[in-house]
Structure formats: structure tokens, C-alpha cells
Design an enzyme around this catalytic site. Structure first.
Site, PDB file in Angstrom:
ATOM      1  CG  HIS A   1      -0.364   0.251   2.522  1.00 40.70           C
ATOM      2  ND1 HIS A   1      -0.074  -0.756   3.410  1.00 40.70           N
ATOM      3  CD2 HIS A   1       0.020   1.389   3.134  1.00 40.70           C
ATOM      4  CE1 HIS A   1       0.452  -0.249   4.513  1.00 40.70           C
ATOM      5  NE2 HIS A   1       0.514   1.057   4.362  1.00 40.70           N
TER       6      HIS A   1
ATOM      7  CG  ASP B   1       0.143  -4.117   2.822  1.00 41.30           C
ATOM      8  OD1 ASP B   1       0.298  -3.522   1.741  1.00 41.30           O
ATOM      9  OD2 ASP B   1       0.072  -3.533   3.922  1.00 41.30           O
TER      10      ASP B   1
ATOM     11  CB  SER C   1       3.269   1.911   6.155  1.00 43.54           C
ATOM     12  OG  SER C   1       2.013   1.528   6.604  1.00 43.54           O
TER      13      SER C   1
END
Length: 469
Positions: free
Chosen positions: A107, A137, A210
Site C-alpha cells: 500500500h 501487503d 508502514s
């Protein structure tokens, strides 16, 4: 006397303080050794210029309030027209090999026209996206550089609850921020994330973390920080990381093939709760209950049936239903696997050859209609036979559709109008007349399993009748 007591308390505190501090980890050496391997990742994308602040992902989707990924939300101001290139500092990553391979989250780089990696020595290099896998992911990047400091890869399967872990990332663009905490849980299943057994921690994670690494005390990467649970948009004590074992398996396939192939069993499963366990004659609630066997699937070819409770897969126990997708997805298509299950109270063993996970899941779609047919009074419901047209619409081979539910055992079990009953107490339901006979013969004061299809989704529910009348 008060002064003496106060002096004694202070002395005891001073005596205990060094021993308490001695038990706490010192992260300074770990950070010095590992921080050079952590990178900042930014992307360039075409974004519409609009007035005001928008809480959306770069591809225009609204970011949900919970389980939101760690995007740094750009403030997009403008006159409302045209397209412009928008550089965004989205997340973090880490070097896994000295020749320039980097891991991050899917993402973080999703929809990017250009990916920029900023190294610890302040160099900024454009990265090639080798491959990216939305289901896990995980994304693999490659930069043109050599002799880079690479992380040591750990074994996430060895993680235990309570173990100290440390994260390094770029929250809100603050490069190489270090936060620490403990492992709160392992093997966590999250909504819509069937193929990753997440590591849950209480490490402070915020937008920009992230894709960054999660280290153990040996300085080994054990996970990729990926998601948080939040109602405020910021850290609330619940952080989730992708186990490095899963991520490296994905990375190897992305490097060699450019895409990821996963094993596929072809069953729809549900959790076994206390009442369902009793209805199936189990000692305790455990396993994955097969609510549907998909047509032309490996499970159908191997002889799986609705109502089977899978308890071991490939030699590993299935305690929660969420354990099964993790195990299946990590195996390659064509793998031959032994499965232990409970069927009609007896333990059985099947061997299945896994297929290739399709791009989209098969989902049944249903709609109920039809004429009323009689049903046993013990449930206090009215059902109808299914027409061929209804079977096609519902994607079921047989069963009866509920037309009306009155107060009684049926409503107490949670049945509602429109439910299609396909199995009762291990017997397939073929007609309203046969269903009435099955209901008549049900035992009293004991839970039995009933399989229904509701709004296209199959599931089992426990049904208990209090009397034989």
C-alpha cells in the site's frame, strides 16, 4: 517515627531501582547496528488538485477509520482543475540484500508513477518495483546500488508473547524514529486479511511507519509494520506486523516470477463455537467447520463434505478457523497435503492436492421466493421447496427456503425468512416433506448442527429442541 519510616521507604526504593532497571533492555547498540539498513520511501503520483483537505488514498479511495493503513495524507489545495504531480512521503522500508533489494508494504507504493528511496546516508535513488502483492501487503523494490548494509532476517515463528521488539521508521516524515514495546499476540487474523497471521504489538506506530522493520532483541527483522487499529487515526496501542517468514516467501516469488502463487483448497469455513462444538459432538470448540465445498475445487476432488471439521492440516493443528487460510496460502499449488478432520463424530484422514488460488473468490448469490409448503411444528417455521430457478439463483443443489418464522425453536436459533436450509443434523435437506420428517426425529435437549445459506453465505448454526412434541 514518621521520619524513620520515610527514610526506610526511600532506602528500599533506591535498593530496588537498579535491579528493576537491569531487567529492561538497552536498545542503543541494536539501533546503531540496524538503523543504517532502514530507508524512507516516497512516491510521485498524478493527483487531482482540489480545494480543502481530503482523507483519501492516492488512488482516490476513502481511508477507513479503523484498520487504516499508514498513509501520510497530502493536503491537496488548488483551484479544482487539472492534474499535478504530488510527491508524498508515504512510508518506510529496509534493505534485505547488499545489492539493493528492499522490502516495504504494497500500500506504500500502490499506484505510484515513481518511487524514491532515501538511504541512511541521505542519498536519494529511484527504485524499480520488482513486484507487489496486495493479498500479503508486501512489495519488493530494487535500487541501483551496491555494498548496502542489509538487515539480518530472523524467524518470526519463534516469537513469543511478552517478547521485546523494536520498530524503526519515518512516522510523519521524521526519519529513523525508534519505538519499542512487546509482542502482544501472534497469529492474529484481521478482517479481509486471510493470508497473513499478523504479529500484534504495542509498539508505537504512526503514519509513515508502514513498511518499516520490526526487530527482536538480537537485531533480526521479525516483521514488517503494516497496520494499526485506531478510532482516532493515530496510535492507540494496537499495531500489526507481517511476519518476516511470510514476507520473505512472498519476496522470493516476486523476485523470481514477478507475482505470487498460493495454494487453494476450495472451502468456505467458519469458526466452531461452544454450541456448535456440542452439536457436532466435540469435546471442545476447535477446528475449521466446512460450510461449503466449492465446485470443481481440490476439496471436492479429495472428498471433503459440508459439515466436516478440519482439525489438522499438513501436520499442524487448526485451533481457530483463521489458522487454515494461513496454512493453505503458504503452500505452493500442487502440494499434496494430509488433512485430519471430524465427520459425523469420527476422525477421518484425507489427502488433497492443492490448486492455484483464483484471482477472485467464488461467492454464491441468492434470492428467495416460492410457494409455501408445510414444515414440522417443532421449529415453528414455514418452508417451501426450491424451484430449479431458485436453486440456480442461490447456487445450491437442494434445500428448502424459509417463508415465515414464528416464536419458537427456529427463531431462538436465529433463523430468519429467506434462509435456505440445506442440511440438518448431518442429513441433506431435499424437500419440505423430507425436512419435516428430519425435524420430527430430532433429539430433545441436545444441540444439532443446521446448515443454511443466508444472503449468499453458507454457515452452520446450532439448533436445540427442548421437547419431542
Amino acid at each position: 517515627m514518621k521520619r524513620l519510616i520515610s527514610t526506610l521507604c526511600v532506602s528500599v526504593t533506591l535498593m530496588l531501582a537498579p535491579s528493576v532497571q537491569a531487567d529492561l533492555p538497552d536498545f542503543t547498540g541494536l539501533v546503531k547496528d540496524t538503523a543504517p539498513s532502514v530507508v524512507n520511501i516516497s512516491t510521485v503520483q498524478s493527483a487531482p488538485s482540489r480545494g480543502g483537505l481530503e482523507f483519501r488514498t492516492p488512488d482516490g479511495e476513502e481511508i477507513p477509520e479503523i484498520f487504516r493503513h499508514f498513509f501520510r495524507i497530502p493536503e491537496q489545495f488548488g483551484d479544482g482543475g487539472g492534474q499535478r504531480k504530488t510527491p508524498q512521503s508515504l512510508g518506510s522500508g529496509f534493505v534485505i540484500s547488499s545489492d539493493g533489494y528492499i522490502l516495504t508494504n504494497h500500500h506504500v507504493i500502490k499506484g505510484a508513477e515513481q518511487v524514491i528511496v532515501r538511504l541512511n546516508d541521505r542519498r536519494e535513488l529511484e527504485a524499480e518495483v520488482v513486484g507487489s502483492d496486495e493479498r500479503s501487503d508486501v512489495a519488493l523494490l530494487k535500487i541501483d546500488a551496491n555494498n548496502l548494509p542489509a538487515v539480518d532476517i530472523g524467524d518470526s515463528s519463534e516469537l513469543e508473547q511478552g517478547e521485546w521488539v523494536l520498530a524503526i521508521g519515518s512516522p510523519f516524515g521524521f526519519d529513523h524514529t525508534v519505538t519499542s514495546g512487546i509482542v502482544s499476540a501472534t497469529g492474529r487474523a484481521l478482517a479481509n486479511e486471510n493470508y497473513v497471521p499478523f504479529i500484534q504489538t504495542d509498539v508505537a506506530i504512526n503514519p509513515g511507519n508502514s513498511g518499516g522493520p520490526l526487530f527482536n532483541l538480537d537485531g533480526e527483522v521479525v516483521g514488517i509494520n503494516s497496520q494499526i487499529y485506531t478510532r482516532s487515526g493515530g496510535f492507540m496501542g494496537l499495531s500489526f506486523a507481517i511476519p518476516i517468514d511470510v514476507a520473505m516467501g512472498v519476496a522470493e516469488q516476486l523476485k523470481s516470477d514477478g507475482y505470487v502463487s498460493r495454494g487453494w483448497l476450495g472451502v468456505v469455513i467458519q469458526e466452531v463455537n461452544k454450541d456448535l462444538a456440542e452439536s457436532f459432538g466435540l469435546d471442545k470448540p476447535a477446528g475449521a467447520l466446512v460450510a461449503k465445498v466449492l465446485p470443481n475445487s481440490p476439496a471436492e476432488a479429495a472428498g471433503f463434505r459440508e459439515g466436516d471439521i478440519i482439525q489438522r492440516f499438513n501436520g499442524k493443528p487448526i485451533v481457530l478457523s483463521s489458522d487454515l487460510p494461513h496454512q493453505v496460502g503458504r503452500l505452493s499449488p500442487g502440494s499434496k497435503v494430509n488433512v485430519e478432520l471430524v465427520r459425523s463424530g469420527e476422525t477421518r484422514r484425507l489427502k488433497v492436492e492443492l490448486g492455484l488460488l483464483p484471482g477472485t473468490n467464488e461467492q454464491a448469490r441468492a434470492e428467495s421466493s416460492g410457494s409455501v409448503a408445510p414444515s414440522g411444528n417443532r421449529l415453528n417455521i414455514v418452508v417451501a421447496d426450491l424451484t430449479d430457478e431458485q436453486k440456480n439463483k442461490w447456487n445450491v443443489r437442494d434445500g428448502v427456503v424459509i417463508q415465515r418464522v414464528m416464536s419458537g425453536a427456529g427463531s431462538a436459533a436465529g433463523l430468519v425468512s429467506g434462509d435456505v436450509i440445506t442440511m440438518l443434523n448431518g442429513e441433506r435437506v431435499e424437500s419440505a416433506h423430507q425436512f419435516a420428517s428430519l425435524v420430527r426425529d430430532l433429539p430433545a435437549n441436545r444441540s444439532v448442527p443446521m446448515r443454511i445459506v443466508r444472503r449468499g453465505s453458507p454457515l452452520f448454526i446450532p439448533l436445540r429442541l427442548s421437547s419431542k412434541n
